[in-house]
Each structure stands twice: as structure tokens, then as C-alpha cells.
Design an enzyme around this catalytic site. Structure first.
Site, PDB file in Angstrom:
ATOM      1  CG  HIS A  61      -2.257   0.615   0.942  1.00 29.24           C
ATOM      2  ND1 HIS A  61      -2.421   1.801   0.253  1.00 29.24           N
ATOM      3  CD2 HIS A  61      -3.513   0.223   1.275  1.00 29.24           C
ATOM      4  CE1 HIS A  61      -3.703   2.111   0.180  1.00 29.24           C
ATOM      5  NE2 HIS A  61      -4.388   1.169   0.784  1.00 29.24           N
TER       6      HIS A  61
ATOM      7  CG  ASP B  25      -3.449   4.871  -2.999  1.00 29.37           C
ATOM      8  OD1 ASP B  25      -2.731   4.611  -2.007  1.00 29.37           O
ATOM      9  OD2 ASP B  25      -3.504   5.989  -3.531  1.00 29.37           O
TER      10      ASP B  25
END
Length: 415
Positions: free
Chosen positions: A388, A392
Site C-alpha cells: 500500500h 492504493d
């Protein structure tokens, strides 16, 4: 003058900045010849042999089994018989010698503990001449044995130690231990199980996975694909003599999709993100010793038939323990398939420095709608773990959706 045994020759072939010592095949005091196998390291989950750079006596081991070493590190020291005698005289007072469970000879291999047939004249071999097969080396590593111990057990009649000789030695040692009152006096109760070494490939995998979870912000998302059309097309080709694995078909789907999602074919390098220009695809292969991930270079340029052949080739190399560092390094994205183990969804752990890995589950049959009619559908779960920090959730989900659509409308996969 003592000679340093160093680990060299792999730093320019691998992204790994360290290796792990997996086994020693000689003990201090053993005579060696130039080119003899001294030890094995694990680099990128590949066993790398360390050979003696000269004739001499193994004076000292500087890196124990399980220890991490960097390129150029000193692993051991070789010297002369005189240097060994001096070293022993210095250590005797503080560290008096203890008898080994089976004798190890410095010249011709001792036969004292070996229940083997008598030797014919001229059959005796020296320790320096004894070598081990790949299967034997694996057993030596798993049981923290040295080649000298097993060589002594054979009584100098075997030049090449195989798996069977190691198993016979283990059986004899276990029998000797069971019949010795002292051996059982301090043993743990059987209900507590037994301790096995956390070393070799198992330790390399464990350390890498712990590092991956510690350093990355990992998240896993899943999606279910209706691959009925793909299954039907594959079965039709199989009937015609063309057998394409599901892993190869999924690999092709990834290769077609990933260029549109460059941040999942990337690596974090300090303050920058490297977006790879090519897809070097890692394919996870499960072995008895643990998981290895051979790499298919430039997978995006290959047809599905070429991918299928290459996946088969590197998987066979892995199962024969014949992978090289080049086979196992440089990957930019990985596929791991647990479908044959009956798993639907799981959380694959990213193989650093990559930023994503695709997990493939089993194919299930379920009632669904095909062309407006109720039919039996072939359903497949896909699980994507990603870092992450680099990508995203929405871009990762977009990639997973595109892979799913590619598998559900598979025409392009077979071109």
C-alpha cells in the site's frame, strides 16, 4: 600460512545482499584438497557450493550453519598440518576433546563403527576423495551432519555418499542412542515432540517473509472469476494434443494486463519507485524443503505456449534442485497457485523487493447464468496482495478486475 575461504561470485548475479550458511561438509581438522566441497550457502533460495581454494587442513569455521554472510565474508580458514597442531595445542587446556559418536579419520576413513563388508585391497578412499550426492547433501543439512561422520560410518568403502548411506548412518545412530542409558537420561518426554533445526532453506524463507511483512504495508483483495469459457477452450485444445496449464494461462493474463498498471510491476528504491520496463515473472514452486520462486525473464514477450513450456522447465529444475542464482533472481511480480491444494482464497506474502503477488485458488463448480440460462459455471478465486506504500486500493482493484475480465473472455490468451 593460513588461507581465507571467502564467499565470492554471486553478488553480481543476485539482488540479495546476504546469504545463509546451510551446511558444512567438513569439520575442523579434516584434510581437504583444492576443489573439495566444504560448505553450502543459500542465496535467493538456491544452494551455492563453497569449494576449497587449495590443499590443506580445515583450521577453523568462521560462519556457523544458519549465520548470514555478505559477499566477500570469510567463511573458514585453511592451513598446514603444523598450523593445525599449534592451534590444537592452544585449545586443548581450555577445551578438552570430547569423543564423537562415530570416529572420523584424518587419513583413510575409519571403519571402527561401520557395520559394512570387509574391504578388498585398494578399495580404501581418503576423506578428501569422498563426495556427496544432492539428495545426501539435503539430508546432511536437515540433520546437521557432516560428510566426515557418514564417510567414517561407511568404513572407507564408498567414494560417493548417497541418500541411502546417510539414512543408514541415521538409523545406526538412533539405535545406538536408544540403547545408551546416558542418551535417554536427559531426553525430553516423548509427548513434547522433538526439536528440528530452523536452518537452511526454511530459515531463509522465514526471514524473508518476516522482513516482507515488517517493512511493507501489505493488503490483500480478492475477486472471483467465471472461467467457464477458458476451461472449455483449454479442454478442447487438450483433446487436440495441446496441454496448457492453468498457471500458464493466468500468467498470460497477467502479462497482458500488467503494462496498464505499472505501479504493480515496480520496486521501492530509497526515495524513488522503479517502474520496470519488462515483466520478469516469478512462479512459486513448492518443494519438501520449502517454497522456491524461479523467474521467467521478459514474460510479457512470450506466447501462452512458450510460457507453459518455460514454467514446466523451471519447475522441473526446481524439483531436481538444479536452479541457479540466475533462475531465481530478478523477479518483478509473482504468481502463487494453491488451487491444487484445495484452497479457495488466501493471503499471499509479497516477495521483496517486488510490490505485488497474485494468489490463485482452486476451480469450483457452481450454478450460474451463462447466456441468460442457468448452467454449471467454473469459478476461480484470485487474491492480490500489494504494498500500500506504492499502490492504493483502487488501482490494485482495477488491475485485479482487468485480470478477471481477461480470464472470463479468454480469446486473447490463446493468440
Amino acid at each position: 600460512m593460513a588461507i581465507d575461504v571467502k564467499m565470492e561470485g554471486w553478488a553480481d548475479k543476485s539482488e540479495a545482499d546476504e546469504a545463509a550458511v546451510s551446511a558444512w561438509f567438513k569439520k575442523p581438522g579434516a584434510p581437504v584438497r583444492q576443489g573439495d566441497l566444504l560448505a553450502e550457502l543459500i542465496v535467493e533460495k538456491v544452494n551455492l557450493e563453497v569449494e576449497a581454494p587449495a590443499d590443506g587442513i580445515l583450521l577453523e569455521i568462521k560462519a556457523d550453519v544458519g549465520q548470514a554472510v555478505t559477499p566477500g565474508a570469510v567463511l573458514a580458514r585453511l592451513g598446514t598440518a603444523e598450523e593445525w597442531a599449534i592451534l590444537q595445542s592452544r585449545q586443548t587446556a581450555a577445551f578438552p576433546p570430547t569423543p564423537a559418536p562415530f570416529p572420523v579419520a584424518a587419513g583413510p576413513v575409519s571403519q571402527a563403527a561401520a557395520p559394512v563388508a570387509a574391504q578388498a585391497p585398494g578399495q580404501t578412499v581418503t576423506l578428501a576423495e569422498v563426495v556427496a550426492s544432492p539428495a545426501a547433501k539435503r539430508l546432511l543439512r536437515e540433520n546437521n551432519l557432516t560428510l566426515e561422520e557418514v564417510a567414517a560410518f561407511t568404513g572407507g568403502t564408498v567414494r560417493r555418499i548417497g541418500e541411502e548411506e546417510v539414512k543408514r548412518y541415521l538409523g545406526a545412530r538412533a539405535e545406538a542412542g536408544a540403547s545408551s542409558p546416558a542418551a535417554g537420561a536427559g531426553a525430553a518426554p516423548s509427548e513434547e515432540g522433538k526439536l528440528v533445526p530452523y536452518s537452511g532453506l526454511r530459515r531463509v524463507i522465514g526471514d524473508r517473509m518476516a522482513r516482507s511483512l515488517r517493512e511493507m504495508a501489505q493488503l490483500t483483495i480478492s475477486a472471483e472469476a467465471d472461467i467457464t469459457r477458458l476451461v472449455d477452450r483449454r479442454e478442447a485444445l487438450k483433446a487436440e494434443g495441446t496441454n496448457l496449464s492453468y498457471t500458464a494461462l493466468i500468467a498470460k493474463a497477467v502479462a497482458l494486463t500488467l503494462p496498464r498498471h505499472p505501479y504493480l510491476n515496480a520496486a521501492l528504491e530509497g526515495d524513488s519507485i522503479r517502474l520496470h520496463s519488462k515483466l520478469n515473472l516469478g512462479i512459486a514452486v513448492n518443494l519438501d524443503e520449502g517454497l522456491v520462486v524461479p523467474v521467467i525473464p521478459d514474460a510479457g514477450s512470450r506466447s501462452v505456449a512458450e510460457l507453459a513450456a518455460e514454467i514446466q522447465r523451471v519447475s522441473d529444475l526446481a524439483r531436481r534442485h538444479a536452479l541457479t542464482i540466475e533462475n531465481n533472481s530478478g523477479g518483478t511480480f509473482t504468481i502463487t497457485n494453491l488451487g491444487t491444494s484445495g484452497v479457495d482464497m488466501f493471503t499471499p506474502i509479497i516477495n521483496p523487493p517486488q510490490v505485488a503477488i497474485l494468489g490463485v485458488g482452486r476451480i469450483n463448480e457452481r450454478a450460474g447464468i451463462i447466456d441468460g440460462k442457468i448452467a454449471i459455471c467454473k469459478m476461480l478465486w484470485l487474491s492480490l496482495s500489494f504494498d500500500h506504500r506504492i499502490a492504493d486500493g483502487a488501482p490494485a482493484a482495477a488491475f485485479l478486475k482487468d485480470v478477471r475480465l481477461q480470464l472470463e473472455s479468454p480469446g486473447e490468451l490463446f493468440n
